[in-house]
Design a protein around this motif. Structure first.
Motif, PDB file in Angstrom:
ATOM      1  N   VAL A  89       0.853  -1.193   0.000  1.00 46.23           N
ATOM      2  CA  VAL A  89       0.000   0.000   0.000  1.00 46.23           C
ATOM      3  C   VAL A  89       0.888   1.242   0.000  1.00 46.23           C
ATOM      4  O   VAL A  89       2.036   1.196   0.425  1.00 46.23           O
ATOM      5  CB  VAL A  89      -0.961   0.029   1.211  1.00 46.23           C
ATOM      6  N   GLU A  90       0.338   2.346  -0.477  1.00 47.38           N
ATOM      7  CA  GLU A  90       1.103   3.585  -0.557  1.00 47.38           C
ATOM      8  C   GLU A  90       1.175   4.316   0.777  1.00 47.38           C
ATOM      9  O   GLU A  90       2.146   4.966   1.083  1.00 47.38           O
ATOM     10  CB  GLU A  90       0.503   4.500  -1.620  1.00 47.38           C
ATOM     11  N   HIS A  94      -4.623   3.998   3.264  1.00 48.16           N
ATOM     12  CA  HIS A  94      -4.990   3.010   2.246  1.00 48.16           C
ATOM     13  C   HIS A  94      -5.095   1.623   2.887  1.00 48.16           C
ATOM     14  O   HIS A  94      -6.028   0.867   2.620  1.00 48.16           O
ATOM     15  CB  HIS A  94      -3.944   3.035   1.125  1.00 48.16           C
ATOM     16  N   ALA A  95      -4.152   1.282   3.750  1.00 52.13           N
ATOM     17  CA  ALA A  95      -4.166  -0.011   4.437  1.00 52.13           C
ATOM     18  C   ALA A  95      -5.400  -0.145   5.315  1.00 52.13           C
ATOM     19  O   ALA A  95      -6.047  -1.203   5.338  1.00 52.13           O
ATOM     20  CB  ALA A  95      -2.901  -0.177   5.281  1.00 52.13           C
ATOM     21  N   ILE A  98      -8.503  -0.798   3.147  1.00 49.35           N
ATOM     22  CA  ILE A  98      -8.518  -2.170   2.628  1.00 49.35           C
ATOM     23  C   ILE A  98      -8.965  -3.144   3.721  1.00 49.35           C
ATOM     24  O   ILE A  98      -9.819  -4.003   3.498  1.00 49.35           O
ATOM     25  CB  ILE A  98      -7.134  -2.564   2.071  1.00 49.35           C
TER      26      ILE A  98
END
Length: 153
Positions: A89-90, A94-95, A98
């Motif tokens: 992940v960036e 984002h993590a 998800i």
């Protein structure tokens, strides 16, 4: 003309999500916790069998430690912590998105809150891989006798 392209690999993160799992027809906090963990495991498996399920922790406004299950009228609401690794992940946000999506799709009508997102250091992941490989090699050495040992027998 030459173009340099630099591929940026994302980071890996460990995400811990709190879930409020409802449980019915229970009398004790221990019973509620056991049922909530089993119920959550059934909902996550087999698709998310890599998610670790643990009791959550609760505290009162004054800071007193409370059991993870609140029981009223033979029904309980149990706080569980669900931990999963999210790869490539960036950023941490984002993590967390998800993890919430993956877990939330399987735990219908269960409120979720992201408690923390911890980046996994690449060195730590490499060391874990190396140590598990070293252990496997040592075990293989014990299982397969050396050539000299076979000749001696």
């Amino acid at each position: 003309m030459t173009v340099d392209v630099q591929l940026r690999c994302g980071m890996d993160c460990r995400v811990v999500v709190e879930a409020a799992v409802p449980v019915y027809d229970v009398e004790t906090p221990d019973e509620a916790i056991r049922i909530a963990i089993a119920k959550t495991g059934e909902m996550l498996n087999p698709d998310l069998n890599y998610v670790e399920i643990e009791m959550g922790s609760r505290t009162s406004p004054s800071g007193e430690e409370l059991p993870p299950a609140f029981i009223a009228a033979d029904e309980a609401l149990v706080a569980l912590e669900l931990e999963m690794k999210v790869f490539n992940v960036e950023q941490e946000e984002h993590a967390s998105r998800i993890a919430r999506k993956e877990i939330g799709q399987r735990l219908e009508n269960v409120p979720l809150t992201v408690l923390r997102v911890d980046p996994i250091e690449e060195d730590t992941a490499d060391e874990e891989e190396e140590s598990s490989t070293d252990t496997a090699d040592e075990e293989d050495d014990d299982l397969i006798p050396e050539f000299e040992e076979l000749v001696d027998e």
